[in-house]
Every structure is written in structure tokens, then in C-alpha cells.
Design an enzyme around this catalytic site. Sequence first.
Site, short mmCIF file in Angstrom:
data_model
loop_
_atom_site.label_atom_id
_atom_site.label_comp_id
_atom_site.label_asym_id
_atom_site.label_seq_id
_atom_site.Cartn_x
_atom_site.Cartn_y
_atom_site.Cartn_z
N GLY A 70 -15.95 -17.45 21.69
CA GLY A 70 -15.20 -17.63 22.92
C GLY A 70 -16.00 -17.22 24.15
O GLY A 70 -15.82 -17.77 25.23
N GLU A 127 -18.34 -18.85 14.96
CA GLU A 127 -17.00 -18.93 14.36
C GLU A 127 -17.03 -19.42 12.92
O GLU A 127 -16.22 -19.01 12.10
CB GLU A 127 -16.11 -19.87 15.19
CG GLU A 127 -15.62 -19.30 16.50
CD GLU A 127 -16.56 -19.57 17.67
OE1 GLU A 127 -17.77 -19.85 17.42
OE2 GLU A 127 -16.10 -19.50 18.82
N GLU A 144 -18.00 -20.03 25.03
CA GLU A 144 -17.13 -21.07 25.59
C GLU A 144 -16.74 -20.78 27.04
O GLU A 144 -16.60 -21.69 27.84
CB GLU A 144 -15.90 -21.24 24.69
CG GLU A 144 -16.29 -21.84 23.34
CD GLU A 144 -15.16 -21.83 22.33
OE1 GLU A 144 -14.74 -20.72 21.95
OE2 GLU A 144 -14.71 -22.90 21.93
N ALA A 152 -13.63 -14.26 21.00
CA ALA A 152 -12.21 -13.93 20.99
C ALA A 152 -12.04 -12.59 20.28
O ALA A 152 -12.92 -12.18 19.53
CB ALA A 152 -11.46 -15.02 20.23
N1 3HC Z 1 -13.22 -9.08 18.00
C1 3HC Z 1 -12.79 -7.84 17.70
N2 3HC Z 1 -13.61 -6.83 17.37
C2 3HC Z 1 -14.92 -7.09 17.35
C3 3HC Z 1 -15.44 -8.35 17.65
C4 3HC Z 1 -14.53 -9.38 17.99
N3 3HC Z 1 -14.94 -10.61 18.31
N4 3HC Z 1 -16.78 -8.31 17.53
C5 3HC Z 1 -17.09 -7.05 17.19
N5 3HC Z 1 -15.97 -6.31 17.07
C6 3HC Z 1 -15.89 -4.88 16.75
C7 3HC Z 1 -16.41 -4.57 15.36
O1 3HC Z 1 -15.41 -4.73 14.39
C8 3HC Z 1 -16.86 -3.14 15.50
O2 3HC Z 1 -15.72 -2.34 15.41
P1 3HC Z 1 -15.82 -0.85 14.80
O3 3HC Z 1 -16.81 -0.12 15.64
O4 3HC Z 1 -14.43 -0.36 14.88
O5 3HC Z 1 -16.31 -1.03 13.37
C9 3HC Z 1 -17.36 -3.07 16.94
O6 3HC Z 1 -16.76 -4.19 17.62
C10 3HC Z 1 -18.86 -3.18 17.08
O7 3HC Z 1 -19.31 -4.31 16.36
P2 3HC Z 1 -20.65 -4.29 15.49
O8 3HC Z 1 -20.68 -3.07 14.65
O9 3HC Z 1 -20.72 -5.61 14.82
O10 3HC Z 1 -21.75 -4.16 16.62
P3 3HC Z 1 -23.21 -4.77 16.69
O11 3HC Z 1 -23.79 -4.28 17.94
O12 3HC Z 1 -23.91 -4.56 15.40
O13 3HC Z 1 -22.98 -6.37 16.83
C11 3HC Z 1 -22.03 -8.37 17.72
C12 3HC Z 1 -22.39 -6.89 17.96
C13 3HC Z 1 -23.30 -9.19 17.51
C14 3HC Z 1 -21.28 -8.86 18.91
C15 3HC Z 1 -21.15 -8.46 16.44
O14 3HC Z 1 -20.10 -7.54 16.56
C16 3HC Z 1 -20.54 -9.81 16.17
O15 3HC Z 1 -21.20 -10.68 15.66
N6 3HC Z 1 -19.24 -9.98 16.52
C17 3HC Z 1 -18.50 -11.16 16.19
C18 3HC Z 1 -18.85 -12.32 17.04
C19 3HC Z 1 -17.97 -13.49 16.70
O16 3HC Z 1 -17.81 -13.85 15.55
N7 3HC Z 1 -17.42 -14.13 17.72
C20 3HC Z 1 -16.56 -15.25 17.53
C21 3HC Z 1 -15.15 -14.79 17.46
S1 3HC Z 1 -14.02 -16.07 17.05
C22 3HC Z 1 -13.80 -16.89 18.51
O17 3HC Z 1 -14.41 -16.58 19.50
C23 3HC Z 1 -12.81 -18.00 18.47
C24 3HC Z 1 -12.85 -18.84 19.69
O18 3HC Z 1 -13.70 -19.96 19.51
C25 3HC Z 1 -11.50 -19.37 20.08
#
Ligand code: 3HC
Length: 676
Positions: free
Chosen positions: A102, A125, A105, A63
Site C-alpha cells: 500500500g 503482497e 500504491e 497496509a
Molecule cells: N502491518 C502491520 N505490522 C507490520 C507491517 C504491516 N504492513 N509490517 C511490519 N509490521 C510489524 C512487524 O510485525 C513487526 O512487529 P513486532 O515488532 O511487533 O514483531 C514490526 O512491524 C517490525 O517489522 P520487522 O521486524 O519486519 O522489521 P524489519 O525492519 O526487519 O522489516 C519491513 C521492515 C521490510 C517493512 C518488513 O516489516 C516488511 O516486509 N513488512 C511487510 C511489508 C508488506 O508486506 N507490505 C504489504 C502489506 S499488504 C498491503 O499493503 C495491501 C495493499 O495492497 C492493499
Amino acid sequence: MTSPIRTERHDDVLVIISNNPPVNALGAAVRQGLEAAVKDGIADDSVTAMVIRCDGRTFFAGADITEFGKEMVEPGLPTVVDMIEASSKPVVAAIHGTALGGGCEVTLGCHYRVAVPSAKIGTPEVKLGLLPGAGGTQRIPRIAGVRLALEMTAKGDPISAKKALDAGLIDKIVGEDSLEADAIAFAREIATKRPLPRASEKTAQADPDAVAAFKTENARRFRNFDAPAANIACVEKAADGSSFADGIAFEREQFMALMMGVQSAAQRHIFFAERQAAKIDDVPADTKLREIKRVGVIGAGTMGGGISMNFLSAGIPVTIVEMQQDALDRGTGVVRKNYEATAAKGRMKPEQVEQAMGALKPTLDFADLAECDLIIEAVYETMEVKKDIFTRLDAIAKPGAILASNTSYLNIDEIAACTKRPEDVVGMHFFSPANVMKLLEVVRGDKTADDVLATVMALAKKIKKVAVVAGVTYGFIGNRMLMPRQVEATKLLLEGASPEQIDKVHVAFGMPMGPFQMSDLAGVDIGWHRDPSRIENIRDALAAENRWGQKTKAGFYDYDEKRTPSNSPRVTEIIDDFRAKSGVTPRAISDEEIVVRTLYTMVNEGALILEEGKAQRASDVDVVWIYGYGWPVYRGGPMFWAQSEGLAKVVAGLEKYDFPVAKSLKDAAESGGRLK
Ligand code: 3HC
């Protein structure tokens, strides 16, 4: 505005493609586009199957976290996932990169999943204080069983494509470079197969033993966190005979409760804070970096060895210098032992150990450092020694080499001044054990060149550190904030508290240990004047009796052979004695007073650091404390915590105990603003 979702027809297969850099987060426009494209696919009689894939470096990484806490724009992700699953035509997820949260999912709503070998699938998450809120907690156990579902949701680490294949979360591993073509071919193969496999229609087997074992195994890791328990409860619900709809309702309820809570807000804050910390406000992101092909480390002690391991593990060769052969042998021996211990735990292959050791060049010849592009000094913490080393380095280092000191307190400008190239000098303050702790304070001297700073920050990422830029100030960000805490903790002892009471307050708060447990670990004698006849405070009194902490099996606590601490009657006597000599009548100290005087004072110091421009932003201070000192991530770091406590409360607490309050803290409290 153009949609991030486009479609392409490959005869009877409709390929739905997302292009939402950098990580294809599932923001509103992506969800709207996906819903519309799948609907079109269903409505179009000439389409027999659909493939969902992403452009760029990864499949949907989850998400869009930036949308959390704002008003929800329809359709929500659960709606999109459900409509994909309900499709009368098969939908295939074609996965590369990381299908996270997400994103994972979405794949579970699809009827089939194919992935390239390097893909990773996971639901992280929990690391944001949340749970998979688009059906993940209900679909994963139905496909992969309760045990793996617990691992994936409550711990949050992604699994490999191979593991996902074995667990049924992926149907086929396809060519690394032919994902789209292979996914289309797969879609054709299954296009007419019915019934369509739908995760929501499967049943999960309850496994109370697995749940109980999982909780026991991870009790320490999950201590004080809300989200793991909620993830576990949802997975249990998926396997307790409840209908899928009831499971989803339960998941939603739990998800919303977590989302509204302070823990998730804190963890989401840290997610962005960590990424923000990598940015240097006044240095352009495209600054040309210096090339670092070989690193030199001066000193093969615990610190030097640990620092070297970071580079060796990242495939960067290291030249390590010592003055005596036995110290050099001991140091390299420890590095080998550490790697072998990692290999014994199965986290490294024996050949990787040899590869890392093969890239380590131990030497007694200082002049060997001439071949290094970055040289890090990790020797005894006195200015004279450091100046001597930097003078010698200046004479032999190649032009353009970066000269770094691992000092934890000393003035980088003063060190730089003894070279003819102060612009090449920078601080790289690693935290002990340096091969484990994630924090790196990068200390920017007055004259440190922009490209030196940018190079070190980029290198930090390569060696998997979280780096924060600090200015030159005694103790930089972290250790400077530790000082008022230590001073107040020692004063509280004198006034009537015990080491156990103070430590207990800190551990209950979520710190890995309290100030006195930390003193015992680090050494009570650190910074001691080493004159047993000069007893100016309780620490001196302990040090004078050889109570130097764990290393002498006695400090603020007594220690047995296994270093298990117990309360020390002798320490009580020493404290009583010191109080009597100082004319202090002990009083009862409340836990609340301990919080104010040892934690609020840190916040105050953090505010002073920000006022002086020694940290770029409040969130950097939080990152330092989370990654360098084990501040509980669910409290978001000291500055975030102060904000959630209420700045007015923090100021009132400090004033109650006559502590001088930083102006910026007072101003922010009065205006209702934030610490920046
Ligand atoms: N939402 C918004 N922005 C995000 C994001 C997300 N899910 N994931 C990454 N970004 C942004 C980062 O903030 C960063 O922004 P910036 O360049 O402005 O600083 C940019 O994308 C690049 O991210 P990284 O520097 O972390 O890039 P990497 O290549 O090192 O890592 C990744 C990539 C492994 C995808 C890592 O970004 C990550 O772990 N992201 C989060 C994944 C996550 O937690 N997903 C679950 C979200 S909650 C959800 O899905 C709820 C659902 O169940 C309803």
C-alpha cells in the site's frame, strides 16, 4: 488520540508527515489523517504543491496487516490513493526506506515520486497470498510496462531506487540526507506544470509474449499458489484495453477472493509467526547481549563449511578448525567454490568473495579457538565425540565465550555437563545446506544463561536466519516431528503402500519431496545398525543391499548419472519379500490414510512438544516446518494446517487408525479452541 499525520508549511508547499512507528503501516488513523491533510492542501489557496513523507526508519511499508480480516474502517486505502491522484495540485511522494505494498500504491497515486538512493520500492503482497489491492496492479503496468509489473507483483521482490528511476516509477533520486529539502525544491519546480501526470490516465501495452514467458520461467516457484496467478491476471487486465475503472473493479474482486481464502490467512500467519519466533517469552527484550566479534567452527565438513559461510557473509570473521590438513583444505575449498558459484551468477562481486575468504582463518590448532566469542561444534553426531570436544573447549575458550553444538538430536544438557560453564552452552541446530536453509533451532539447555540465548537469537537475525527456541528433547522440534512420520510411512509400506504412492501424496500436498525421496537424499543408512544379517524392517533390507540412497545411486528409487529417480523393480521385490516373511498380506491403502498416518501424526507430535514446553508456541512449530523442511507456506505450517483442517477431524483421523492422541489436541478439538 493524536493523529499520526501532521503537516508543516514551507511557504507555498505543504509537507504531510506520517509518524506511525515502527514501519508507518497505513492503519485507519493514518489513512484518515492523510485524506484530511490532502483535502486541506487542496482547499488552501496559498498551497501550490504537496509533499508526502514519513518519519522514522521507512516510508509506508504497506497496509496494516493486523487490520485484515476485521471490519474495514473508512476511508479504505484505494479511496485515499484515488483522492491523492485526483488532486488539482501536484503531490510528490518523498521516499526513504521501503515503500512497500500500500505504501508503494500511495506513491503511485502521487503525481511525482522522489527517493533517496538507498530506498526500495515494491509490492510484496503476493508473499502474504494477496495482490496490491489499492490500484497497484493497474498503475504499475501503466507506468513501467507489463514485464516489470509482473516481476514486481507476482514475485513480490522490491526493486532499487535506481531501477525504479529507469522504469519511470521514480522521477528523481535525491540526496540521501536531504530528502525533505530536495522534495520541497522539486515540488516548487513542478508546481505550475500542467497537466498533472496521473498513472490512471496512461495506457499499458499488452505483451502476451512477456506474460507467457514469465509464467513458464516461474511455473515451479508458483506451483499450487493462488496469488501469483491472480496478480498476473490483474496485470494482463491493465493492458487488455479495458478502462482503468474496469481494471480496478477486477483487481478488487481478485483481492477480496484472495483475502477470504485459506492461503492468504496461512501466509499472513507465517508473517507474524516468523517475527514472534524471535521473542523469548521469559527473557526481557532489553537483555544485555554478549559481543560476538569472531566465531569459531569445529569441523570443516559440509555442515561446518556452510555454517562458517553464514558468518563470513555477514562480515563476522571465522576461525575454522580441522584435525587433518587435507580435510581442512577440502573444506575451505568448498567454501570458496560456493562463493565463486554465487559470484558467477552475478549475486556477489569478485572482491566480496575475496573479502569473505580473507575473513576465514583455517587452522589445525584447536587452541586458536581461544580468540573466539562463539564456538560452534559441527562434528560427527555421537555423544562421546561431542563430550570430548566440549571438555577440551572448556579448557581453552575465553571466559564468557558461548559454546554451541550443532547437534540435530543429542541432549545439550549432557554435553553442557562436561564443562564447568553449562550456562554458556547452547544448541545451534543449522539445517543442511547451512548456508542456504533459513531455519536455526536454538536449543535452550536447563542451565543456558538468558543472555546467551538472547545473544544467539539476535545473532541469528544478523546472519539472516529465522531462529526458533527449542527445549532439550530428542530431535528438538523438527526432527522429533519427523520421527512418527517416518515410522508410519515405513509401516504403510509393509501394509501395502508403495514408496511412490506415499511420496506422491506428500508432493501433491506441497512438500518439496516425500518421506522416501527424503530418505534417499539424506541416506537410507543413517541410523542403520550396519549389520547386513539383521533385517528388522524394510529400511534395513535396503541398507543391507547397499541401497543407501542417491549417494549409491540406489535407495527407495533407482538413480541415473544425473540423479534422476525412477521406480525400482528391485525395491518392489524387497518389499514383497519382507511382507511375505512378516506374514503380512498387502491391502490397498488410500491416500487419505497416508495423510492421516504421516501428516496428522506430525501434528500430534507437535502438540506433545507444546505440552512438554519444548516449543514456546504453536506458531514456532509452524516456522520450523516452513523454513527447515519446506512445508508449503500456503498451508501455514502443520499446526495452522491442523486448525484449518478442523481439529476434530484430525483427532477423529488419528483415532480411526488407533494412534494415541495428545491430550492438548483432544482438549482443543473438544472445546473448539486453538493449539497454543
Ligand atoms: N502491518 C502491520 N505490522 C507490520 C507491517 C504491516 N504492513 N509490517 C511490519 N509490521 C510489524 C512487524 O510485525 C513487526 O512487529 P513486532 O515488532 O511487533 O514483531 C514490526 O512491524 C517490525 O517489522 P520487522 O521486524 O519486519 O522489521 P524489519 O525492519 O526487519 O522489516 C519491513 C521492515 C521490510 C517493512 C518488513 O516489516 C516488511 O516486509 N513488512 C511487510 C511489508 C508488506 O508486506 N507490505 C504489504 C502489506 S499488504 C498491503 O499493503 C495491501 C495493499 O495492497 C492493499
